[in-house]
Scaffold this motif. Structure first.
Motif, PDB file in Angstrom:
ATOM      1  N   LEU A   1      -7.089 -11.199  -6.269  1.00 54.58           N
ATOM      2  CA  LEU A   1      -5.918 -10.715  -5.357  1.00 54.58           C
ATOM      3  C   LEU A   1      -4.837  -9.906  -6.184  1.00 54.58           C
ATOM      4  O   LEU A   1      -4.405  -8.792  -5.473  1.00 54.58           O
ATOM      5  CB  LEU A   1      -5.243 -12.170  -4.909  1.00 54.58           C
ATOM      6  N   VAL A   2      -4.743 -10.159  -7.165  1.00 62.35           N
ATOM      7  CA  VAL A   2      -4.044  -9.383  -7.979  1.00 62.35           C
ATOM      8  C   VAL A   2      -4.720  -8.061  -8.270  1.00 62.35           C
ATOM      9  O   VAL A   2      -3.639  -6.971  -8.106  1.00 62.35           O
ATOM     10  CB  VAL A   2      -3.450  -9.915  -9.297  1.00 62.35           C
ATOM     11  N   LEU A   3      -5.809  -7.846  -8.663  1.00 65.61           N
ATOM     12  CA  LEU A   3      -6.527  -6.699  -8.682  1.00 65.61           C
ATOM     13  C   LEU A   3      -6.445  -5.993  -7.412  1.00 65.61           C
ATOM     14  O   LEU A   3      -6.491  -4.528  -7.451  1.00 65.61           O
ATOM     15  CB  LEU A   3      -7.942  -6.793  -9.212  1.00 65.61           C
ATOM     16  N   ALA A   4      -6.736  -6.531  -6.356  1.00 62.56           N
ATOM     17  CA  ALA A   4      -6.644  -5.636  -4.998  1.00 62.56           C
ATOM     18  C   ALA A   4      -4.987  -5.574  -4.832  1.00 62.56           C
ATOM     19  O   ALA A   4      -4.941  -4.664  -3.746  1.00 62.56           O
ATOM     20  CB  ALA A   4      -7.106  -6.841  -3.969  1.00 62.56           C
ATOM     21  N   ALA A   5      -4.023  -5.899  -5.512  1.00 66.20           N
ATOM     22  CA  ALA A   5      -2.715  -5.647  -4.893  1.00 66.20           C
ATOM     23  C   ALA A   5      -2.370  -4.336  -5.048  1.00 66.20           C
ATOM     24  O   ALA A   5      -1.710  -3.875  -3.791  1.00 66.20           O
ATOM     25  CB  ALA A   5      -1.896  -6.445  -5.708  1.00 66.20           C
ATOM     26  N   PRO A   6      -2.563  -3.369  -5.644  1.00 65.66           N
ATOM     27  CA  PRO A   6      -2.156  -1.886  -5.617  1.00 65.66           C
ATOM     28  C   PRO A   6      -2.732  -1.348  -4.144  1.00 65.66           C
ATOM     29  O   PRO A   6      -2.069  -0.764  -3.542  1.00 65.66           O
ATOM     30  CB  PRO A   6      -2.961  -1.175  -6.780  1.00 65.66           C
ATOM     31  N   SER A   7      -4.121  -1.407  -3.755  1.00 60.72           N
ATOM     32  CA  SER A   7      -4.530  -1.000  -2.761  1.00 60.72           C
ATOM     33  C   SER A   7      -4.197  -1.462  -1.410  1.00 60.72           C
ATOM     34  O   SER A   7      -3.923  -0.810  -0.216  1.00 60.72           O
ATOM     35  CB  SER A   7      -6.176  -1.216  -2.551  1.00 60.72           C
ATOM     36  N   LEU A   8      -3.827  -2.961  -1.628  1.00 60.49           N
ATOM     37  CA  LEU A   8      -3.110  -3.534  -0.506  1.00 60.49           C
ATOM     38  C   LEU A   8      -1.610  -3.170  -0.085  1.00 60.49           C
ATOM     39  O   LEU A   8      -1.433  -3.088   1.001  1.00 60.49           O
ATOM     40  CB  LEU A   8      -3.013  -5.257  -0.623  1.00 60.49           C
ATOM     41  N   VAL A   9      -0.917  -2.917  -1.253  1.00 61.79           N
ATOM     42  CA  VAL A   9       0.334  -2.517  -1.146  1.00 61.79           C
ATOM     43  C   VAL A   9       0.510  -1.091  -0.487  1.00 61.79           C
ATOM     44  O   VAL A   9       1.125  -0.564   0.334  1.00 61.79           O
ATOM     45  CB  VAL A   9       1.020  -2.321  -2.552  1.00 61.79           C
ATOM     46  N   LEU A  10      -0.562  -0.106  -1.090  1.00 64.42           N
ATOM     47  CA  LEU A  10      -0.711   1.063  -0.662  1.00 64.42           C
ATOM     48  C   LEU A  10      -1.059   1.007   0.819  1.00 64.42           C
ATOM     49  O   LEU A  10      -0.807   1.854   1.754  1.00 64.42           O
ATOM     50  CB  LEU A  10      -1.995   1.767  -1.208  1.00 64.42           C
ATOM     51  N   LEU A  11      -1.859   0.312   1.431  1.00 63.07           N
ATOM     52  CA  LEU A  11      -2.254   0.044   2.809  1.00 63.07           C
ATOM     53  C   LEU A  11      -1.166  -0.331   3.645  1.00 63.07           C
ATOM     54  O   LEU A  11      -0.867   0.125   4.723  1.00 63.07           O
ATOM     55  CB  LEU A  11      -3.378  -1.036   3.118  1.00 63.07           C
ATOM     56  N   ALA A  12      -0.110  -1.118   2.857  1.00 60.14           N
ATOM     57  CA  ALA A  12       0.997  -1.611   3.938  1.00 60.14           C
ATOM     58  C   ALA A  12       2.272  -0.802   3.744  1.00 60.14           C
ATOM     59  O   ALA A  12       2.793  -0.592   4.819  1.00 60.14           O
ATOM     60  CB  ALA A  12       1.414  -3.075   3.129  1.00 60.14           C
ATOM     61  N   PHE A  13       2.374   0.036   2.548  1.00 59.97           N
ATOM     62  CA  PHE A  13       3.386   0.659   2.618  1.00 59.97           C
ATOM     63  C   PHE A  13       3.431   2.280   2.584  1.00 59.97           C
ATOM     64  O   PHE A  13       4.584   3.121   2.566  1.00 59.97           O
ATOM     65  CB  PHE A  13       4.420   0.280   1.518  1.00 59.97           C
ATOM     66  N   GLY A  14       2.093   2.666   2.490  1.00 56.66           N
ATOM     67  CA  GLY A  14       1.872   4.091   2.319  1.00 56.66           C
ATOM     68  C   GLY A  14       2.570   4.981   1.388  1.00 56.66           C
ATOM     69  O   GLY A  14       2.451   4.479  -0.108  1.00 56.66           O
ATOM     70  N   ASP A  15       3.404   6.011   1.764  1.00 57.86           N
ATOM     71  CA  ASP A  15       3.821   6.878   0.925  1.00 57.86           C
ATOM     72  C   ASP A  15       4.935   6.342  -0.110  1.00 57.86           C
ATOM     73  O   ASP A  15       4.832   6.709  -1.296  1.00 57.86           O
ATOM     74  CB  ASP A  15       4.465   7.946   1.662  1.00 57.86           C
ATOM     75  N   ARG A  16       5.698   5.506   0.274  1.00 58.55           N
ATOM     76  CA  ARG A  16       6.620   4.636  -0.330  1.00 58.55           C
ATOM     77  C   ARG A  16       5.782   3.813  -1.599  1.00 58.55           C
ATOM     78  O   ARG A  16       6.280   3.962  -2.586  1.00 58.55           O
ATOM     79  CB  ARG A  16       7.371   3.647   0.426  1.00 58.55           C
ATOM     80  N   ALA A  17       4.494   3.207  -1.392  1.00 62.24           N
ATOM     81  CA  ALA A  17       3.951   2.814  -2.373  1.00 62.24           C
ATOM     82  C   ALA A  17       3.352   3.695  -3.434  1.00 62.24           C
ATOM     83  O   ALA A  17       3.271   3.467  -4.553  1.00 62.24           O
ATOM     84  CB  ALA A  17       2.812   1.918  -1.788  1.00 62.24           C
ATOM     85  N   GLU A  18       2.993   4.915  -2.858  1.00 63.84           N
ATOM     86  CA  GLU A  18       2.621   6.041  -4.013  1.00 63.84           C
ATOM     87  C   GLU A  18       3.444   6.485  -5.177  1.00 63.84           C
ATOM     88  O   GLU A  18       3.196   6.737  -6.178  1.00 63.84           O
ATOM     89  CB  GLU A  18       2.234   7.271  -3.326  1.00 63.84           C
ATOM     90  N   ALA A  19       4.944   6.287  -4.689  1.00 64.14           N
ATOM     91  CA  ALA A  19       6.121   6.495  -5.683  1.00 64.14           C
ATOM     92  C   ALA A  19       6.315   5.268  -6.551  1.00 64.14           C
ATOM     93  O   ALA A  19       6.626   5.513  -7.765  1.00 64.14           O
ATOM     94  CB  ALA A  19       7.240   6.824  -4.761  1.00 64.14           C
TER      95      ALA A  19
END
Length: 205
Positions: free
Chosen positions: A153-171
């Motif tokens: 779950l921790v390893l998947a967190a970056p992609s899950l955050v990207l799915l949820a927050f989009g551009d804000r996560a990229e920053a």
């Protein structure tokens, strides 16, 4: 294993190039497939190492080895992991191959997840310690499932955050990557020391 025992071990598993790789792959060209493949490779290698250590521990018990002996093996493995983490603390720059992750393929990502979580010294020792610890506690190997799942779950967190927050996560993701890169060895030392204390309590108690 209790949550207090699992959480430090999960941090040890992911604090370093493992989480950095997850962040890089989450911002790669084919990030959905790459992230899924990375987590899949990690799932396979972690499960194999835990199961193998558990099987070897059961075999040792069957041949008359004391359970305290298994706890001693866990302790030695963790102490070795602490020494390795301290000796490599100055290697703060990410490996050169991380620069190629932006154009990674799912096949490469799967192989990377398998190797990083399966043969990276601290991860190998931690997964082996989990399998051996379960044997020493007379617990079934399935009790390792929360450890494996939380790590994934921790390893998947970056992609899950990207799915949820989009551009804000990229920053935000590059900032998280930089912090982990600078402080991973300290985090590792603290949480390994925590599990060493738990193992000593089991060994002496």
């Amino acid at each position: 294993m209790s949550f207090l025992e699992i959480l430090p071990l999960v941090v040890v598993m992911v604090a370093g190039p493992q989480f950095l790789s997850a962040v890089f792959l989450a911002t790669s060209e084919d990030w959905r497939r790459n992230s899924a493949a990375f987590v899949g490779g990690a799932a396979l290698s972690i499960s194999l190492v835990v199961a193998l250590a558990y099987a070897l521990g059961i075999s040792a018990i069957g041949q008359g080895a004391p359970r305290t002996g298994l706890s001693a093996v866990v302790l030695v493995a963790l102490l070795f992991a602490m020494v390795h983490t301290y000796r490599t603390r100055e290697e703060s720059e990410p490996p050169r191959w991380m620069g190629t992750l932006g154009a990674a393929t799912p096949r490469f990502s799967f192989r990377l997840g398998f190797l990083l979580l399966g043969i990276f010294p601290t991860d190998l020792l931690t997964s082996a310690a989990v399998g051996s610890y379960l044997v020493s506690q007379d617990a079934p190997v399935t009790d390792a499932a929360p450890f494996v799942l939380l790590t994934l779950l921790v390893l998947a967190a970056p992609s899950l955050v990207l799915l949820a927050f989009g551009d804000r996560a990229e920053a935000v993701l590059p900032k998280v990557r930089n912090w982990m890169n600078d402080n991973a060895w300290i985090v590792n030392e603290v949480v390994i020391a925590f599990f060493v204390a738990l193992t000593l309590d089991n060994l002496l108690g």
